[in-house]
Design a protein around this motif. Sequence first.
Motif: not given
Length: 478
Positions: A20-31, A153-155, A285-296
């Motif tokens: 949860g700490s590693m997967i966040g904003s970075g992976i969505f900006a990689l390309p 637990a939420i994380n 779809f990816v934008s929604i996934g990003l919001l979930i990911s980055v919030l976590g």
Amino acid sequence: MSAPQKQTLSFVALISLVVGSMIGSGIFALPAAFARTTGGVGAMIAWLIAGTGMLMLALVFQNLSMRRPDLDSGIYAYAKAGFGDYAGFVSAAGYWIGCCLADVACLVLIKATIGQFVPAFGDGTTALAILSASLLLWGVHFLILRGIREAAAINTIATIAKLVPIATFLFVAAVGMKRDVFAANLWGGEPASLSSVAGQVRATMLVTVFVFVGIEGASVYSRYARRREDVGLATVLGFLGVLCLLVMVTMFSYGVLLRPELAALATPSMAGVMEAVVGPWGKVFVSIGLLISVLGNYLSWSLLAAEVLHSAARDNTMPSVLARENARGVPAAALWLTNGLIQLFLLVTWFAEYAFILALKMTSAMTLVPYLLVAAYGFKLAWRGEAYTPEEESRRRSALVFGAIATLYAASMLVFGGTKYLLLSALLYAPGTILFVISRREQRHASVFRRGEAVLFAILALAAVVALFSLATGRLVI
């Protein structure tokens, strides 16, 4: 007042803290982040170097969790045990500030993503974006005050949820890959030569550090672990899983769009790649996934930031007030100071030209110093043979190799990051030393620094003065 409740974290929860700490904003900006600096060959070399260096660091964390089980706050405690009080403070302060900057990157990216659909949010640094980010900041603050276990637990739920859009992207990108596009992107549009690739790799390395930050999540929270032996294994398994995802996201993208097209994609660039394959719904779809990911991811960083500050205060390296816990065992005082600093950084983003990139690279620069100290301590412990029996000579030699490579990697990344980020880091470290001074005065020490520590502080102070002068004269721009 009732005694604080004892809370423990399972093996799954510890892995979730790492992932949860590693997967966040970075992976969505990689390309786009990779395409701006390198092609496919350079990307693979960069991941090979970063993956090897960070794997060695993960193994150092695993080894130290077994050799020094008495040190239950990981990244901070190892630096202090190995190199003294001020080194411990620098590690704690650097990691804490790095976590705060990572949270700022998360908040900016959340608002920038919304800005693709609601123009008033812009690039995440408009007045409305900063106001709404501040409301989110303090909303999460009061959630964490309810309890570490509840927040963890939420994380865990958020970690599982964020993997769904990433897995979907990988499937779509793999199906949509074109051999001719991938071949055209191999050398980044430049002549196939080692010199051109070396320059591409160097320009990419600080980005790889950012996406790996969080590898120490289980170690920082080791005092909550249900079983101590779970800490090291959770670190290694979490790292290996995330590394596979990062490499696949990067390399699959090179097969969808040509490098100039990838580099021009808006953040989050993963959404642009998805849109190129399946149409507009892929972007949504990816934008929604990003919001979930980055919030976590944001929640993970908030937990880690407050915990390391609290641990340092418990060990008399930060002011004692930061060791206070509420009735639920949450480091409340540390959490208030943490979110206060994040709020200050949020306001600064108003003046930054590229707020997300600045927060990303500053996070890397600040956390590399604690990583360097942990790796050096792992090397030092193995070199001296401390905590090893004569029958464990082979394990000691292995630990020596792990520590040496991890130390070299962290030091190299600091150099590759450039002078700008070293100076800006000093600008945060030097005034932050006030917290160390307060702690030493509370303990009535005759002097604040030992001889070697005074030299280190003098270097930081000088670098901070140079940074201030450079900012004032325009030679350094944020």
